[in-house]
Design a protein around this motif. Structure first.
Motif, PDB file in Angstrom:
ATOM      1  N   ALA A  72       0.817  -1.211   0.000  1.00  0.00           N
ATOM      2  CA  ALA A  72       0.000   0.000   0.000  1.00  0.00           C
ATOM      3  C   ALA A  72       0.854   1.265   0.000  1.00  0.00           C
ATOM      4  O   ALA A  72       0.447   2.300  -0.529  1.00  0.00           O
ATOM      5  CB  ALA A  72      -0.934   0.004   1.208  1.00  0.00           C
ATOM      6  N   ASN A  73       2.041   1.190   0.580  1.00  0.00           N
ATOM      7  CA  ASN A  73       2.904   2.368   0.703  1.00  0.00           C
ATOM      8  C   ASN A  73       4.112   2.328  -0.226  1.00  0.00           C
ATOM      9  O   ASN A  73       5.053   3.094  -0.041  1.00  0.00           O
ATOM     10  CB  ASN A  73       3.384   2.501   2.147  1.00  0.00           C
ATOM     11  N   LEU A  74       4.098   1.458  -1.217  1.00  0.00           N
ATOM     12  CA  LEU A  74       5.259   1.262  -2.086  1.00  0.00           C
ATOM     13  C   LEU A  74       5.637   2.511  -2.877  1.00  0.00           C
ATOM     14  O   LEU A  74       6.825   2.844  -2.978  1.00  0.00           O
ATOM     15  CB  LEU A  74       5.016   0.085  -3.038  1.00  0.00           C
ATOM     16  N   ASP A  75       4.666   3.228  -3.409  1.00  0.00           N
ATOM     17  CA  ASP A  75       4.975   4.441  -4.181  1.00  0.00           C
ATOM     18  C   ASP A  75       5.678   5.481  -3.311  1.00  0.00           C
ATOM     19  O   ASP A  75       6.669   6.082  -3.726  1.00  0.00           O
ATOM     20  CB  ASP A  75       3.699   5.040  -4.781  1.00  0.00           C
ATOM     21  N   GLU A  76       5.169   5.682  -2.115  1.00  0.00           N
ATOM     22  CA  GLU A  76       5.786   6.640  -1.189  1.00  0.00           C
ATOM     23  C   GLU A  76       7.199   6.192  -0.815  1.00  0.00           C
ATOM     24  O   GLU A  76       8.126   6.999  -0.756  1.00  0.00           O
ATOM     25  CB  GLU A  76       4.932   6.771   0.075  1.00  0.00           C
ATOM     26  N   TYR A  77       7.369   4.890  -0.586  1.00  0.00           N
ATOM     27  CA  TYR A  77       8.688   4.352  -0.227  1.00  0.00           C
ATOM     28  C   TYR A  77       9.680   4.564  -1.368  1.00  0.00           C
ATOM     29  O   TYR A  77      10.808   5.016  -1.144  1.00  0.00           O
ATOM     30  CB  TYR A  77       8.572   2.865   0.118  1.00  0.00           C
ATOM     31  N   ASN A  78       9.263   4.258  -2.590  1.00  0.00           N
ATOM     32  CA  ASN A  78      10.151   4.444  -3.740  1.00  0.00           C
ATOM     33  C   ASN A  78      10.542   5.898  -3.933  1.00  0.00           C
ATOM     34  O   ASN A  78      11.671   6.204  -4.307  1.00  0.00           O
ATOM     35  CB  ASN A  78       9.516   3.876  -5.012  1.00  0.00           C
ATOM     36  N   GLU A  79       9.625   6.800  -3.664  1.00  0.00           N
ATOM     37  CA  GLU A  79       9.929   8.227  -3.747  1.00  0.00           C
ATOM     38  C   GLU A  79      10.929   8.621  -2.665  1.00  0.00           C
ATOM     39  O   GLU A  79      11.869   9.367  -2.916  1.00  0.00           O
ATOM     40  CB  GLU A  79       8.634   9.031  -3.597  1.00  0.00           C
ATOM     41  N   THR A  80      10.736   8.099  -1.468  1.00  0.00           N
ATOM     42  CA  THR A  80      11.622   8.427  -0.351  1.00  0.00           C
ATOM     43  C   THR A  80      13.040   7.911  -0.585  1.00  0.00           C
ATOM     44  O   THR A  80      14.006   8.634  -0.322  1.00  0.00           O
ATOM     45  CB  THR A  80      11.067   7.850   0.969  1.00  0.00           C
ATOM     46  N   ILE A  81      13.194   6.683  -1.054  1.00  0.00           N
ATOM     47  CA  ILE A  81      14.554   6.139  -1.206  1.00  0.00           C
ATOM     48  C   ILE A  81      15.325   6.813  -2.338  1.00  0.00           C
ATOM     49  O   ILE A  81      16.537   6.625  -2.441  1.00  0.00           O
ATOM     50  CB  ILE A  81      14.569   4.603  -1.374  1.00  0.00           C
ATOM     51  N   ASN A  82      14.657   7.589  -3.163  1.00  0.00           N
ATOM     52  CA  ASN A  82      15.351   8.388  -4.179  1.00  0.00           C
ATOM     53  C   ASN A  82      15.816   9.726  -3.619  1.00  0.00           C
ATOM     54  O   ASN A  82      16.542  10.452  -4.274  1.00  0.00           O
ATOM     55  CB  ASN A  82      14.464   8.594  -5.408  1.00  0.00           C
TER      56      ASN A  82
END
Length: 148
Positions: A72-82
């Motif tokens: 559910a939070n994958l998009d936010e996580y991918n944005e954060t790790i960038n």
């Protein structure tokens, strides 16, 4: 990893965490160990208070690392790790990384040798993307103060 295993044992969770089963176990444990079931002067009341806190902490912890929560939070996580890494700490086998966007994540099972390589890396974010971000169990522990 020890903390994950303790909570899984408390909730009778085998390999993968199923949120529906976890919620059911949580409700049953809360009913069993609710402090109001015991007399205030009883020794069991103190034990129940500690157990209920552990049950609540364990539930929130397991929900935060559940596959459904991660998806559910994958998009936010991918944005954060960038986002660039601004701070990192290693305690035992837990690596805590704070990103420029204000989010902080814990990564479980990161050994000291890998942590030392991270510290010595010229490009922290690049090293972490290749060796840490998608290789270890993680959970978000702090949200950014400023939401975009």
């Amino acid at each position: 990893m020890k903390r994950i295993n303790e909570y899984k044992k408390l909730f009778n969770v085998e390999k993968d965490i199923d949120l529906k089963q976890l919620k059911s176990s949580y409700r049953n444990l809360v009913k069993e160990w609710h402090p109001d079931k015991f007399q205030a002067s009883d020794e069991k009341a103190i034990e129940a208070e500690l157990m209920s806190r552990q049950i609540i902490d364990g539930y929130h912890f397991l929900v935060s690392i559940a596959p459904e929560t991660k998806a559910a939070n994958l998009d936010e996580y991918n944005e954060t790790i960038n986002s660039p890494i601004i701070d990192w700490q290693h305690k035992g086998l837990v690596l805590e990384i704070t990103f420029l966007d204000g989010n902080t994540y814990e990564y479980f099972g990161v050994n000291k040798a890998l942590y030392i390589k991270l510290c010595q890396s010229d490009k922290l974010t690049r090293f972490a993307k290749r060796n840490i971000f998608n290789s270890f169990t993680y959970r978000k522990i702090k949200k950014s103060e400023v939401e975009a």
